[in-house]
Design a protein around this motif. Structure first.
Motif, short mmCIF file in Angstrom:
data_model
loop_
_atom_site.label_atom_id
_atom_site.label_comp_id
_atom_site.label_asym_id
_atom_site.label_seq_id
_atom_site.Cartn_x
_atom_site.Cartn_y
_atom_site.Cartn_z
N ASP A 235 12.15 -15.45 9.89
CA ASP A 235 11.40 -14.20 9.71
C ASP A 235 10.58 -14.23 8.43
N TYR A 236 9.40 -13.62 8.50
CA TYR A 236 8.53 -13.45 7.34
C TYR A 236 8.38 -11.95 7.11
N TRP A 237 9.08 -11.43 6.11
CA TRP A 237 9.04 -10.01 5.79
C TRP A 237 8.39 -9.83 4.42
N HIS A 238 7.18 -9.34 4.42
CA HIS A 238 6.38 -9.27 3.20
C HIS A 238 5.50 -8.02 3.27
N GLY A 239 5.90 -6.99 2.56
CA GLY A 239 5.10 -5.77 2.54
C GLY A 239 3.76 -6.00 1.87
N ILE A 240 2.68 -5.80 2.61
CA ILE A 240 1.32 -6.04 2.10
C ILE A 240 0.50 -4.77 2.25
N GLY A 241 -0.24 -4.45 1.20
CA GLY A 241 -1.08 -3.26 1.23
C GLY A 241 -2.36 -3.47 0.46
N ALA A 242 -2.98 -2.39 0.06
CA ALA A 242 -4.29 -2.45 -0.60
C ALA A 242 -4.25 -3.16 -1.95
N TRP A 243 -3.05 -3.36 -2.50
CA TRP A 243 -2.91 -4.08 -3.77
C TRP A 243 -3.25 -5.57 -3.63
N TYR A 244 -3.17 -6.10 -2.41
CA TYR A 244 -3.37 -7.52 -2.17
C TYR A 244 -4.81 -7.91 -2.47
N SER A 245 -5.01 -9.01 -3.18
CA SER A 245 -6.36 -9.40 -3.61
C SER A 245 -7.28 -9.70 -2.43
N GLY A 246 -6.72 -10.06 -1.30
CA GLY A 246 -7.55 -10.36 -0.13
C GLY A 246 -7.61 -9.23 0.88
N TRP A 247 -7.22 -8.02 0.44
CA TRP A 247 -7.12 -6.90 1.37
C TRP A 247 -8.41 -6.62 2.13
N GLU A 248 -9.54 -6.78 1.46
CA GLU A 248 -10.85 -6.47 2.05
C GLU A 248 -11.01 -7.16 3.40
N TRP A 249 -10.61 -8.42 3.49
CA TRP A 249 -10.75 -9.15 4.75
C TRP A 249 -9.43 -9.26 5.53
N ALA A 250 -8.29 -9.15 4.85
CA ALA A 250 -7.01 -9.40 5.50
C ALA A 250 -6.62 -8.31 6.51
N HIS A 251 -7.02 -7.07 6.27
CA HIS A 251 -6.50 -5.97 7.10
C HIS A 251 -7.31 -5.73 8.37
N THR A 252 -8.43 -6.44 8.54
CA THR A 252 -9.24 -6.22 9.74
C THR A 252 -8.95 -7.29 10.79
N ARG A 253 -9.15 -6.93 12.04
CA ARG A 253 -8.91 -7.88 13.12
C ARG A 253 -9.92 -9.02 13.09
N ALA A 254 -11.18 -8.71 12.77
CA ALA A 254 -12.23 -9.73 12.83
C ALA A 254 -12.06 -10.81 11.77
N THR A 255 -11.56 -10.44 10.61
CA THR A 255 -11.49 -11.40 9.51
C THR A 255 -10.07 -11.77 9.09
N GLY A 256 -9.09 -10.91 9.42
CA GLY A 256 -7.70 -11.21 9.11
C GLY A 256 -6.98 -11.82 10.29
N GLY A 257 -7.34 -11.41 11.50
CA GLY A 257 -6.77 -11.96 12.71
C GLY A 257 -5.68 -11.10 13.31
N SER A 258 -4.46 -11.30 12.83
CA SER A 258 -3.30 -10.56 13.32
C SER A 258 -2.18 -10.74 12.31
N ALA A 259 -1.10 -9.99 12.49
CA ALA A 259 0.03 -10.12 11.57
C ALA A 259 0.61 -11.53 11.61
#
Length: 344
Positions: free
Chosen positions: A158-182
């Motif tokens: 298991d990979y359990w890692h709470g990620i939010g807007a603090w993450y330096s790559g948040w701009e691209w990580a949270h979208t489907r087009a540029t982050g992909g999926s969990a």
């Protein structure tokens, strides 16, 4: 191989974010390479990066400039997720060895295209599933090879890692087009470990998910149940919504014992055992990239290039990890239906 006059391999880092910083520190320790350039779509960021690491190298803006530099033997791709496949294909077609951050692709079409491009080019490659070089991983693989727990019939990672807007790559990580999926964003580490410990490929998977905090465009929390070709079963999950310290859970259950993270129960090795034995080791217990064993990963790639041998973590192998991630996403889209593998 287009090594420098002194025999060292020339390295270009493309993308100058947080993980590139960890890579640069490790490249600098290897005596068989020389950092030739750092490049970024934001040249000012690349210049700051060079100054921060006290590098004597060229700064580029575009990958095309990097690939036109005859001094470059290895391209280290550290940009956002959605550019990895296109850039990896370009580097391979230019005859450059490549190290590529995960996920290397966001779709099945990209997965096939990158795999085939690297194979056609005959270059060496390594996909950054860096935990394969974590000391606990190495201990667990050694114990499995020694048959310490008998026939492995259940694998859970298991990979359990709470990620939010603090993450330096948040701009691209949270979208489907540029982050992909969990699974592609972070869970791929657990999926790769599942394959690595099982020593087998998955033949079917079913998955469910939710998006409790609604921070991501895709479901942030996923659990998948798998069946391996040789009969073992397993489970993997990714929780990006969790509120807890980073956790990478490993459970390996065999007919003669069990490995739970750094704890060993083995009726074969320790017949008089009365409690769990603890393995003294460095655990995969931090999401900080500077905690990751990039020194060992990079040394491995350089050794593979110099010895003209393939890595166990090359693009051809990582194809299967990404295929399983994409199959998990396909199962979620189909309401949890079982998806057979291979996909194509």
């Amino acid at each position: 191989m287009m090594a420098q006059d002194d025999g060292r391999l020339g390295v270009a880092i493309h993308g100058a974010g947080t993980v590139a910083s960890a890579h640069a520190a490790s490249w600098q320790k290897n005596p068989n390479v020389q950092l030739i350039s750092v490049s970024s779509r934001r040249p000012a960021t690349a210049r700051r990066f060079v100054a921060q690491h006290q590098l004597d190298c060229t700064v580029h803006e575009r990958l095309e400039q990097v690939l036109a530099d005859a001094r470059v033997d290895i391209v280290d791709l550290c940009g956002p997720n959605h550019v990895h496949a296109e850039q990896g294909i370009a580097a391979a077609e230019a005859g450059r060895h490549l190290m590529i951050e995960k996920p290397m692709v966001l779709s099945s079409a990209e997965n096939r295209a990158l795999r085939d491009a690297v194979a056609r080019a005959g270059v060496k490659s390594l996909v950054s599933f860096v935990l394969r070089w974590n000391p606990l991983f190495e201990n667990l693989k050694s114990l499995l090879a020694a048959d310490a727990i008998g026939d492995l019939f259940y694998v859970e990672v298991d990979y359990w890692h709470g990620i939010g807007a603090w993450y330096s790559g948040w701009e691209w990580a949270h979208t489907r087009a540029t982050g992909g999926s969990a699974m592609l964003l972070g869970g791929c580490h657990a999926v790769d470990a599942l394959r690595w410990f099982a020593g087998d490929e998955v033949e079917s998977v079913a998955a469910v998910s939710n998006n409790r905090r609604a921070l991501f465009e895709y479901d942030a929390n996923v659990v998948a149940v798998v069946r391996f070709r040789q009969g073992a079963i397993g489970k993997t999950s990714v929780l990006l919504d969790c509120s807890m310290p980073y956790s990478f859970n490993i459970d390996l259950v065999g007919t003669e014992g069990t490995l739970r993270d750094n704890r060993l129960w083995s009726t074969k090795l320790l017949p008089g055992q009365s409690n769990w034995a603890t393995l003294p080791s460095i655990l995969p217990d931090s999401g900080d990239v500077h905690h990751h064993p990039f020194d060992a990963q990079i040394n491995h790639l350089v050794d593979c290039i110099r010895a003209d041998r393939e890595s166990h973590c090359n693009v051809a192998d990582a194809y299967h990890t990404h295929e399983l991630c994409l199959a998990i996403d396909r199962s979620i889209a189909a309401g949890g239906q079982t998806v057979p593998l291979p996909l194509d």
